[in-house]
Motif scaffolding. Structure first.
Motif, mmCIF file in Angstrom:
data_model
loop_
_atom_site.group_PDB
_atom_site.id
_atom_site.type_symbol
_atom_site.label_atom_id
_atom_site.label_comp_id
_atom_site.label_asym_id
_atom_site.label_seq_id
_atom_site.Cartn_x
_atom_site.Cartn_y
_atom_site.Cartn_z
ATOM 1 N N UNK A 1 0.818 -1.216 0.000
ATOM 2 C CA UNK A 1 0.000 0.000 0.000
ATOM 3 C C UNK A 1 0.855 1.271 0.000
ATOM 4 N N UNK B 1 1.265 10.910 -8.949
ATOM 5 C CA UNK B 1 0.377 10.090 -9.788
ATOM 6 C C UNK B 1 1.101 9.529 -11.017
ATOM 7 N N UNK C 1 1.831 1.840 -3.497
ATOM 8 C CA UNK C 1 0.719 2.350 -4.300
ATOM 9 C C UNK C 1 0.186 3.684 -3.775
ATOM 10 N N UNK C 2 0.862 4.220 -2.775
ATOM 11 C CA UNK C 2 0.490 5.516 -2.199
ATOM 12 C C UNK C 2 -0.884 5.489 -1.526
ATOM 13 N N UNK C 3 -1.288 4.335 -1.081
ATOM 14 C CA UNK C 3 -2.556 4.232 -0.344
ATOM 15 C C UNK C 3 -2.319 4.484 1.138
ATOM 16 N N UNK C 4 -1.084 4.244 1.542
ATOM 17 C CA UNK C 4 -0.680 4.473 2.932
ATOM 18 C C UNK C 4 0.582 5.328 2.880
ATOM 19 N N UNK C 5 0.663 6.304 3.778
ATOM 20 C CA UNK C 5 1.848 7.170 3.784
ATOM 21 C C UNK C 5 2.880 6.647 4.772
#
Lengths: 286, 308
Positions: B50, B73, B53-57
């Motif tokens: 994640x 992006x 995928x930049x879902x979690x920092x």
């Protein structure tokens, strides 16, 4: 994201139900107004003048239009408010709870685009349905009781501000709280804001009779949740300018005037709230 | 970080309040590699995926996709992700979902999507609402949507979940095809057999740290045993036992324990001398499950530096 959101919303049963309810509402309104128009043409809309002690025809068609619109618009507004709250509270949380948000966010797009695209869809659907209802009400009324509204652009602008405030608050609350909580709180705020909005108009009409505390609370409510100013602006914009009954409009909940500053404040308030919601969304781990 | 690296991660730390999910993890994956993240539950595999995928920092550290920081992006252009247990709207057909996806990513044509559907044996479902599909059918459709066109990197989180054996074979073939087309595949799966059959390399993660990384073949050790394939196992066991080998019955013959690495040649000579008919002799290597247990320990508690 926006088009996907709109497509997703218009396939929901609640939107279909709202459209059918709106059409039914317009149908009943048509029926009622046409019946009233038949009475009007027979000269039944008369009034007793105590000064001359005579029965006089004091109401013109625009007054009948005013009465019809004042009766119907708040009811239609309740339907639209409910729809905006339900759709606005479900769009983002549903995408998150069904595991689709990571999917959208993993695509080559910014979080801002996802937040606004997903969030704006309910506002667009609500605005479209509001326009349908407003256009229907105005057209039906105008067919039977010809009238000239005060300002259609002001009415449209006010309607947009009113719905934007409701939508922004429910969207942001849905990011912070549960879906049900965001719906209940926004509905409560809408109700309180509407009540104090009406009281504010009455107090302005009769300033000497009202406790100052109520005026203060009403003003604070307008600042904290400025949806009602938009709604009063809508009423102000659509009522007939050629009606005889132009005084004491506060009895009908219509503002004596709607400063554009109030509308600008409502819009700015929504932007600030959305900005806060976006910051929260951007920091969320999915 | 090399230009040929599909993924480059260094010193990534992530905590969820008091729980440290990743503790300074470093990882590099070459382009075109089919790669798997392995580790016990809670090791930090999903968090790592994640973060990429930049879902979690991440709290600190750096992560790049093809040299571009993961927060941008642009880094995710050509990147596809299939989350575990994704649920599409019940009314939506695969064609509608594909249209919605392509409004955003603009990377695949309708023909390419149908091609992928055919490969995953779900072309006949293209116009069927998702609500009228079985779980396995939905998973095939989801895989088709995610991998349609020419992705550069594909992240699959438990893609074989809920699939029947035929479905698993289809997924396996898809991963192989993607890999042979030069697509970097990152697989997160608890099915080690699937990983072994599809991935060339793996990283073992425990308690938020990288324990071991490399080709699955190089991570797998010889077990010091050989399999002698024979129809007459009792005779072979007797002959080898008398020659001093520890033997036991196996599915396809007999396994014999060798004393050292040179023992295989000696064993082959002894097997020939026994005169017992046999069809082959092969060295036994650890399968991925055994590698996993050796590296991670039975409870997955091993730390970096503990690897035997």
């Amino acid at each position: 994201m926006f088009l996907n959101g709109v497509e997703q919303l218009i396939r929901r049963k609640i939107v279909l139900v709202a459209v059918l309810a709106s059409l039914a509402f317009l149908g009943f309104y048509w029926w009622g107004v046409s019946a009233a128009a038949a009475s009007f043409s027979r000269g039944e809309l008369t009034a007793w003048d105590p000064q001359t002690e005579m029965l006089v025809e004091m109401l013109n068609p625009a007054d009948a239009a005013l009465a019809a619109l004042i009766t119907a618009v708040p009811l239609a507004a309740t339907l639209i408010t409910a729809l905006t709250i339900v759709l606005g509270s479900s769009m983002l949380p549903d995408e998150i709870s069904r595991g689709r948000m990571p999917f959208w966010l993993s695509l080559s797009q910014t979080r801002m685009r996802v937040f606004l695209g997903t969030g704006l869809a309910p506002l667009a659907v609500s605005l479209c349905l509001s326009l349908l209802l407003l256009a229907g009400l105005m057209t039906i009324t105008g067919i039977y009781f010809p009238f000239n509204p005060r300002s259609i652009p002001l009415a449209l602008l006010s309607m947009t501000v009113w719905l934007t405030v409701v939508w922004a608050s429910v969207t942001v609350l849905s990011v912070l709280l549960s879906k049900v909580a965001s719906m209940v709180i926004t509905f409560f705020l809408s109700g309180v804001s509407s009540m104090f909005g009406g009281l504010y108009e009455l107090i302005r009409q009769f300033p000497g009779d009202a406790p100052p505390a109520i005026l203060t609370i009403a003003k604070v409510t307008m600042v904290v949740f400025p949806a009602d100013r938009g709604f009063r602006g809508l009423l102000y914009g659509i009522i007939p300018q050629d009606a005889v009954v132009t005084q004491n409009m506060a009895f009908f909940g219509v503002s004596a005037s709607v400063p554009l500053l109030h509308l600008a404040y409502g819009f700015l308030w929504s932007l600030i709230l959305l900005g806060f919601g976006y910051i929260r969304f951007r920091r969320t781990d999915f | 970080m090399s230009k040929e690296d599909a993924l480059s991660i260094s010193g990534v730390i992530k905590s969820y309040r008091k729980v440290k999910a990743l503790r300074g993890l470093d990882l590099t994956v070459a382009k075109g590699e089919s790669f798997s993240l392995l580790g016990p539950n809670g090791a930090g595999k999903t968090t790592l995926m994640k973060i990429i995928l930049s879902l979690v920092r991440a709290d600190s550290g750096e992560a790049f996709i093809s040299g571009i920081p993961v927060g941008s992006p642009a880094a995710r252009r050509g990147v596809r992700y299939l989350p575990e247990n994704i649920s599409f709207p019940q009314w939506a057909t695969p064609m509608i979902l594909f249209r919605q996806l392509e409004r955003i990513r603009r990377e695949a044509s309708r023909e390419e999507f149908m091609e992928r559907c055919s490969e995953l044996d779900c072309a006949d479902l293209a116009e069927r609402p998702v609500g009228k599909m079985s779980y396995g059918q939905r998973q095939r459709v989801a895989l088709s949507l995610v991998t349609a066109g020419r992705p550069e990197m594909v992240f699959l989180d438990e893609p074989s979940n809920g699939l029947d054996p035929a479905g698993r074979i289809v997924v396996r073939n898809l991963i192989r095809n993607l890999s042979s087309a030069g697509v970097t595949v990152m697989l997160n799966s608890h099915l080690l057999g699937e990983v072994e059959r599809t991935c060339g390399s793996a990283a073992f993660i425990s308690r938020g740290r990288l324990i071991a990384q490399g080709d699955i073949d190089s991570l797998s050790r010889q077990k010091g045993m050989a399999l002698i394939e024979t129809q007459d196992a009792p005779a072979m066991i007797e002959a080898l036992s008398s020659a001093g080998y520890g033997c036991s019955r196996a599915d396809r013959g007999v396994t014999a324990v060798m004393a050292d690495s040179e023992g295989f040649r000696r064993l082959c000579a002894v097997v020939l001398e026994t005169g017992v008919p046999f069809s082959g002799v092969s060295l036994q290597r650890e399968d991925l499950e055994e590698v996993f247990l050796r590296i991670m320990g039975a409870d997955g508690s091993k730390e970096a530096g503990d690897v035997p």
